[in-house]
Design a protein around this motif. Structure first.
Motif, mmCIF file in Angstrom:
data_model
loop_
_atom_site.group_PDB
_atom_site.id
_atom_site.type_symbol
_atom_site.label_atom_id
_atom_site.label_comp_id
_atom_site.label_asym_id
_atom_site.label_seq_id
_atom_site.Cartn_x
_atom_site.Cartn_y
_atom_site.Cartn_z
ATOM 1 N N SER A 227 -81.050 57.229 -3.067
ATOM 2 C CA SER A 227 -80.283 58.047 -2.138
ATOM 3 C C SER A 227 -81.178 58.581 -1.022
ATOM 4 N N THR A 228 -80.554 58.954 0.081
ATOM 5 C CA THR A 228 -81.327 59.422 1.233
ATOM 6 C C THR A 228 -82.121 60.698 0.955
ATOM 7 N N ILE A 234 -89.444 61.224 -1.322
ATOM 8 C CA ILE A 234 -90.458 60.236 -1.733
ATOM 9 C C ILE A 234 -91.398 59.955 -0.569
ATOM 10 N N TYR A 235 -90.824 59.694 0.593
ATOM 11 C CA TYR A 235 -91.627 59.358 1.768
ATOM 12 C C TYR A 235 -92.575 60.499 2.142
ATOM 13 N N GLN A 236 -92.027 61.704 2.228
ATOM 14 C CA GLN A 236 -92.852 62.829 2.664
ATOM 15 C C GLN A 236 -93.945 63.160 1.656
ATOM 16 N N GLY A 250 -79.869 55.917 1.503
ATOM 17 C CA GLY A 250 -78.455 55.681 1.276
ATOM 18 C C GLY A 250 -77.760 54.993 2.433
ATOM 19 N N ALA A 251 -76.424 54.948 2.337
ATOM 20 C CA ALA A 251 -75.660 54.183 3.323
ATOM 21 C C ALA A 251 -74.214 54.654 3.348
ATOM 22 N N PHE A 457 -87.017 55.104 5.364
ATOM 23 C CA PHE A 457 -88.166 55.908 5.740
ATOM 24 C C PHE A 457 -89.423 55.063 5.527
ATOM 25 N N GLY A 458 -90.277 55.034 6.522
ATOM 26 C CA GLY A 458 -91.434 54.159 6.481
ATOM 27 C C GLY A 458 -91.214 52.979 7.409
#
Length: 497
Positions: A227-228, A234-236, A250-251, A457-458
């Motif tokens: 999910s977004t 996770i990215y941060q 997500g979408a 993200f990324g």
């Protein structure tokens, strides 16, 4: 006694005896079928240490040997994929044909990964300066962490795993604790294929295990699908800890239907893309944008097809299975109430389904909502279940603006016979993956998967050439073989002459 699903670390089952336990359900029965270990910080350390210890040997293993191991894995998987499909259906609930389909799509990435000698070979330039040559090579980056979601317990790990291994990295996979057995099955198969101990490890767990991997100094990269909000976290977190990150979020995927479209084809596509895997797909079509005057006719055709769908136990030849958990089923069902309260018409209510399965199963039948207000949470949120919304617009431009106004940018499709409109759409729509008369435009393995905006993200997409670049780093080498004529002191900046 319930089965105890343990970690796979260093080429064997691992159970410290100290782990917390989480339940694993059979969604079609609504009963617990196993318990899974939930790793603590010490077990994260053990898994990463095993991967780090195995990494140098695997990194230095010849291309020919790495390729032979992956090819043997491919052959074993192809011969025994029906076993894996049964495991997925037992723990996720998707019907057997859908489970087999995800394995086949994952296998396509494995087969692409087998081409890695060609993808990873470097460049060479002779005599860039007098007697000087330059060449480049790509080297693995170390211990790769893969954090995969519940909806594709085999395919999503296979988006990353074969490429990370082909490139010479070692791996720690943290599968979803909701359906963890597929990951252990893959680990055993890789061992049978000849993968050295410790190169691939499976660490079960919840947020404690995830945070442990994100923050661990021994992990060099993180790959995630989910999910977004979690993808952003996770990215941060991983980036703040100095790791490479590819985090797919997500979408809210739209299908724009123009008045010239074949409505029978559209109705088939909408039902297939909206209700396959009970809508638990990040590429599911959740919104049909009907350009009037086609709305009423399209609703009728979709409704007629939905009436023939059979919801039930995926082992009984049904069309659609249950949702992954009772909590998720209730959350998805709540959006039907939200839509109705906001003024939408509930054309088909999946809460009324009579399923071909145990009464305690996590059932929600296919649901169709018409005239959903774009201000409703039923429209803006990623529902992640078998709920298909119809929004009506008056023109292509209005439909395109609606698609582009959303926070997500994963995928979108257009259905039309108008080549000019399709060409405009592919250029103007603000998503990462586009379908033209194709409802689920998941790219083939030698292209790459990933969205725009809040859907990714990324910088590196999943699989394809992008993924090989993610799991390696380039090194450029400048060479000159000295002879006496090259001697002497010169403190000026080197020039190519």
């Amino acid at each position: 006694m319930l089965e105890r699903i343990v970690h796979w670390i260093g080429g064997k089952e691992y159970d410290s005896g100290e782990s917390r336990l989480g339940p694993v359900y059979d969604p079609a029965l609504g009963t617990q079928r196993a318990s899974v270990l939930l790793a603590d910080a010490a077990e994260v350390d053990v898994a990463v240490a095993a991967a780090a210890s195995a990494y140098p040997g695997w990194r230095d293993t010849s291309i020919a040997k790495r390729q032979s191991v992956l090819f043997a894995f491919r052959e074993l998987l192809n011969a025994r994929k029906n076993e894996l499909a049964e495991i997925i259906t037992n723990e996720h609930g998707k019907v057997l044909s859908d489970a087999l389909g995800e394995i086949v799509r994952g296998q396509e990435v494995l087969e692409f990964a087998l081409s890695f000698p060609e993808v990873l070979k470097g460049d060479y330039t002779y005599n860039v300066s007098t007697g000087v040559d330059v060449h480049s090579l790509r080297q693995p980056i170390g211990v790769a962490a893969i954090i995969s979601p519940f909806n594709f317990p085999a395919m999503v790990p296979m988006w990353f795993l074969p490429i990370a291994l082909a490139a010479g990295n070692s791996v720690v996979l943290k599968p979803s604790e909701k359906d963890p057995s597929a990951a252990i099955w893959l680990a055993r198969l890789l061992a049978e294929a000849g993968l050295p101990d410790g190169v691939f490890n499976v660490l079960h767990g919840d947020r404690a295990a995830v945070d442990g991997l994100l923050e661990h100094p021994g992990v060099t990269s993180v790959s995630f699908v989910g999910s977004t909000p979690i993808a952003r976290y996770i990215y941060q977190t991983a980036a703040a800890n100095g790791k490479r990150v590819q985090a797919l979020g997500g979408a809210k995927n739209h299908m724009l239907v123009l008045p010239d479209a074949d409505l029978d084809l559209v109705a088939d596509a909408a039902v297939n893309a909206g209700f396959g895997s009970a809508g638990e797909r990040c590429m599911a079509i959740s919104v049909v944008v009907a350009v009037e005057p086609v709305g009423d006719a399209l609703i009728a055709k979709v409704t007629e097809r939905m009436s023939k769908l059979r919801t039930g136990d995926g082992r009984r030849g049904c069309d659609m299975g249950p949702l992954i958990s009772r909590e998720h089923r209730d959350k998805v069902a709540s959006y039907i109430d939200v839509a109705a309260q906001d003024g939408a018409t509930v054309v088909v209510d999946g809460r009324d389904v009579i399923a071909d399965g145990a009464p305690e199963g996590f059932w929600l039948g296919p649901t169709l909502l018409d005239r959903v207000p774009t201000t409703s949470r039923a429209y803006t949120d990623e529902i992640f279940g078998p709920v298909l919304s119809v929004v009506r617009v008056n023109s292509y431009d209005e439909g395109l603006a609606l698609v582009n106004s959303g926070a997500f940018g994963n995928g979108a499709a257009i259905f039309t016979h108008d080549g000019g409109a399709a060409r405009r759409f592919q250029a103007e729509v603000e998503v990462g993956m586009v379908g033209i008369n194709v409802p689920i435009p998941v790219p083939v393995a030698y292209h790459s998967f990933g969205g725009w905006k809040e859907s990714m993200f990324g910088d590196a997409k999943a699989y394809g050439v992008d993924s090989f670049r993610f799991f390696t780093r380039e090194k450029a080498i400048t060479t000159r073989w000295l002879d006496p004529s090259h001697g002497g002191i010169n403190l000026g900046f080197p020039q190519n002459v």
